[in-house]
Design an enzyme around this catalytic site. Structure first.
Site, PDB file in Angstrom:
ATOM      1  N   ALA A 120       0.838  -1.205   0.000  1.00  0.00           N
ATOM      2  CA  ALA A 120       0.000   0.000   0.000  1.00  0.00           C
ATOM      3  C   ALA A 120       0.871   1.253   0.000  1.00  0.00           C
ATOM      4  O   ALA A 120       1.215   1.796   1.062  1.00  0.00           O
ATOM      5  CB  ALA A 120      -0.951  -0.016   1.195  1.00  0.00           C
ATOM      6  N   PRO A 124      -4.643   8.434  -3.792  1.00  0.00           N
ATOM      7  CA  PRO A 124      -5.367   9.139  -4.858  1.00  0.00           C
ATOM      8  C   PRO A 124      -4.534  10.272  -5.463  1.00  0.00           C
ATOM      9  O   PRO A 124      -4.584  10.511  -6.662  1.00  0.00           O
ATOM     10  CB  PRO A 124      -6.615   9.676  -4.139  1.00  0.00           C
ATOM     11  CG  PRO A 124      -6.821   8.728  -2.999  1.00  0.00           C
ATOM     12  CD  PRO A 124      -5.457   8.263  -2.571  1.00  0.00           C
ATOM     13  N   GLY A 125      -3.743  10.942  -4.645  1.00  0.00           N
ATOM     14  CA  GLY A 125      -2.977  12.089  -5.157  1.00  0.00           C
ATOM     15  C   GLY A 125      -1.513  11.797  -5.428  1.00  0.00           C
ATOM     16  O   GLY A 125      -0.743  12.712  -5.742  1.00  0.00           O
ATOM     17  N   GLY A 127       0.848   8.823  -7.379  1.00  0.00           N
ATOM     18  CA  GLY A 127       1.077   7.565  -8.090  1.00  0.00           C
ATOM     19  C   GLY A 127       2.528   7.491  -8.506  1.00  0.00           C
ATOM     20  O   GLY A 127       3.373   6.950  -7.786  1.00  0.00           O
ATOM     21  N   SER A 128       2.849   8.126  -9.655  1.00  0.00           N
ATOM     22  CA  SER A 128       4.254   8.158 -10.095  1.00  0.00           C
ATOM     23  C   SER A 128       5.108   8.911  -9.089  1.00  0.00           C
ATOM     24  O   SER A 128       6.243   8.519  -8.796  1.00  0.00           O
ATOM     25  CB  SER A 128       4.358   8.841 -11.466  1.00  0.00           C
ATOM     26  OG  SER A 128       3.838   7.986 -12.468  1.00  0.00           O
ATOM     27  N   THR A 154      -3.781  -4.058  -4.844  1.00  0.00           N
ATOM     28  CA  THR A 154      -4.023  -5.426  -5.297  1.00  0.00           C
ATOM     29  C   THR A 154      -4.106  -6.335  -4.073  1.00  0.00           C
ATOM     30  O   THR A 154      -3.281  -6.207  -3.154  1.00  0.00           O
ATOM     31  CB  THR A 154      -2.853  -5.882  -6.210  1.00  0.00           C
ATOM     32  OG1 THR A 154      -2.724  -4.945  -7.269  1.00  0.00           O
ATOM     33  CG2 THR A 154      -3.090  -7.274  -6.778  1.00  0.00           C
ATOM     34  N   GLN A 273       3.301 -14.044 -46.431  1.00  0.00           N
ATOM     35  CA  GLN A 273       4.447 -13.380 -45.803  1.00  0.00           C
ATOM     36  C   GLN A 273       4.003 -12.331 -44.756  1.00  0.00           C
ATOM     37  O   GLN A 273       4.671 -12.147 -43.734  1.00  0.00           O
ATOM     38  CB  GLN A 273       5.271 -12.705 -46.888  1.00  0.00           C
ATOM     39  CG  GLN A 273       6.737 -12.643 -46.547  1.00  0.00           C
ATOM     40  CD  GLN A 273       7.559 -12.139 -47.716  1.00  0.00           C
ATOM     41  OE1 GLN A 273       7.101 -11.304 -48.511  1.00  0.00           O
ATOM     42  NE2 GLN A 273       8.750 -12.648 -47.845  1.00  0.00           N
ATOM     43  N   GLU A 357       3.467  -0.753 -10.945  1.00  0.00           N
ATOM     44  CA  GLU A 357       4.862  -0.892 -10.463  1.00  0.00           C
ATOM     45  C   GLU A 357       5.786   0.059 -11.230  1.00  0.00           C
ATOM     46  O   GLU A 357       6.948  -0.238 -11.494  1.00  0.00           O
ATOM     47  CB  GLU A 357       5.332  -2.349 -10.478  1.00  0.00           C
ATOM     48  CG  GLU A 357       4.424  -3.210  -9.581  1.00  0.00           C
ATOM     49  CD  GLU A 357       5.115  -4.295  -8.795  1.00  0.00           C
ATOM     50  OE1 GLU A 357       6.346  -4.321  -8.735  1.00  0.00           O
ATOM     51  OE2 GLU A 357       4.383  -5.120  -8.200  1.00  0.00           O
TER      52      GLU A 357
END
Ligand code: CAA
Length: 380
Positions: A120, A124-125, A127-128, A154, A273, A357
């Site tokens: 975890a 929400p604010g 990610g990257s 997950t 081909q 990930e």
């Protein structure tokens, strides 16, 4: 590969072909597989492949685990990600950074598949820019009060163990001042189940935490949890790369068989081909991706750094899987766009490997940092 690695690969393939692949389309439609499957994987030792035997695992190496992920994902990528997050994003960091008491308490149930692991970090604010997380951990009598919301977690609904990242230094806003904690899913509220484009058999939840935990739940050093997150993702990315290879391999298998059966203009389409070139590119790119994945896993088994090798494997394998699953649909034409064949599912499942990930953009950032660190800049 060693005899043991081949054996684990064969065992997983056999199980996946018999017990997982025939159900994958239904699990995709029904948005879930039975929990019983994880118990069966546990009995086979596949929920703790690279966890030492004394901690309840199968005692194999990281490459063996990667072979397992490819085979599971070839049958059902949702099952693949479930095992990937459980193992490399929860069990392995606990094993690496936990105290002996933490390892003894949390690792064996995870390695056996009695408890299912989650990671975890994302909110929400954030990610990257994972270091911008705002979940907080405040010192309270004899422990910590944890508060916050996490997104796209997950496995949370399965029940088990959560690696939870929170800010322990309220004075910081970046990756510094973040710590890692171990929680049980009973200390976490599941607030939502996500509807996704693909990977429908896996479960993805939003969670909320507002709980007191004792000080022994801190994993690693206070304020240095971001390093745990990053080194966990270094290994996890190799697993996602293996998942992408498994999905692409499945798409290739269907395409190759279809091309030799389907006729057009009085010939098998495999005789044309245009189709041959597609099959060649698929086969070649899958080989290349698999070699990158195996190199990264081998380096990890040698105890060497995998930041660059893992990011390269994930970046190439995930983009390859997206490209080649689209090509598989093209080989099958209209049939490929329908639910009669599994390639549309492979295409939907492949897309996420370019996002979770660490997105492809983040993999390029990570690789660029590694490359530039190696450049010797002469003093002016
Ligand atoms: N290993 C160990 N430590 C590392 C590291 C690594 N590979 N990379 C960085 N660190 C350490 C740094 O040394 C630094 O430590 P100190 O504070 O002690 O000096 C700290 O981490 C911060 O590093 P940066 O300054 O490099 O951090 P940054 O803010 O610039 O972020 C980033 C770097 C690479 C962009 C990072 O935020 C990142 O990887 N973002 C993507 C997040 C991600 O992959 N999320 C996936 C969510 S999980 C998921 O998807 C699971 C699932 O369900 C499938």
């Amino acid at each position: 590969m060693t005899a043991e690695q081949r054996e684990i690969q064969a065992l997983t393939r056999e199980f996946a072909e018999a017990e997982i692949a025939p159900n994958a389309a239904r699990w995709d439609r029904d948005h879930g597989f039975p929990r019983e499957l994880l118990a069966r994987l546990g009995e086979l030792g596949l929920m703790g492949v690279c966890v030492p035997e004394e901690h309840g695992g199968a005692g194999s190496d990281f490459l063996s685990y990667i072979l397992v992920l490819e085979e599971l994902s070839r049958a059902d990528a949702g099952v693949g990600v479930t095992v990937a997050v459980h193992t490399s994003a929860c069990t392995l960091p606990l094993l690496e950074f936990g105290t002996s008491v933490q390892v003894e308490e949390y690792v064996p149930p995870l390695a056996r598949g009695d408890a299912i692991g989650c990671f975890a970090l994302t909110e929400p604010g954030s990610g990257s820019d994972a270091g911008a997380l705002v979940s907080s951990a405040e010192r309270a009598d004899g422990g910590w009060h944890l508060r916050g919301s996490k997104q796209w977690i997950t496995n949370a609904a399965f029940g088990g163990t959560v690696l939870f990242f929170a800010r322990t230094d309220a004075g910081t806003r970046t990756a510094r001042g973040v710590s890692a904690f171990v929680l049980g899913t009973d200390e976490v509220e599941i607030t939502r189940t996500e509807e996704k484009l693909g990977l429908n058999s896996s479960v993805t939840n939003d969670i909320a935490v507002d709980t007191f935990v004792a000080s022994d739940r801190l994993l690693g050093e206070e304020n240095h949890g971001f390093r745990i997150a990053m080194s966990t993702l270094d290994g996890g990315r190799i697993g996602i790369a293996a998942q992408a290879v498994g999905i692409a391999q499945a798409a290739y298998d269907v395409s190759l068989a279809y091309a030799q059966e389907r006729e057009a203009f009085g010939h098998r389409i495999a005789d044309f081909q245009a189709i041959q070139h597609k099959l060649v590119n698929m086969s070649m790119e899958i080989d290349a991706a698999r070699l990158l994945v195996h190199r990264a896993a081998w380096l990890k088994d040698q105890g060497r750094g995998v930041t660059e090798a893992g990011a390269k494997a994930k970046l190439f394998a995930s983009e390859m899987a997206r490209r080649q699953t689209a090509e598989a649909i093209q080989v099958l034409g209209g049939y490929g766009y329908t639910k009669e064949f599994p390639v549309e599912r492979y295409y939907r499942d492949a897309k996420i490997t370019e996002i979770y990930e660490g997105t492809s953009e983040i993999q390029r950032l990570v690789i660029a940092r590694e490359l530039l660190q190696k450049v010797h800049v002469p003093a002016s």
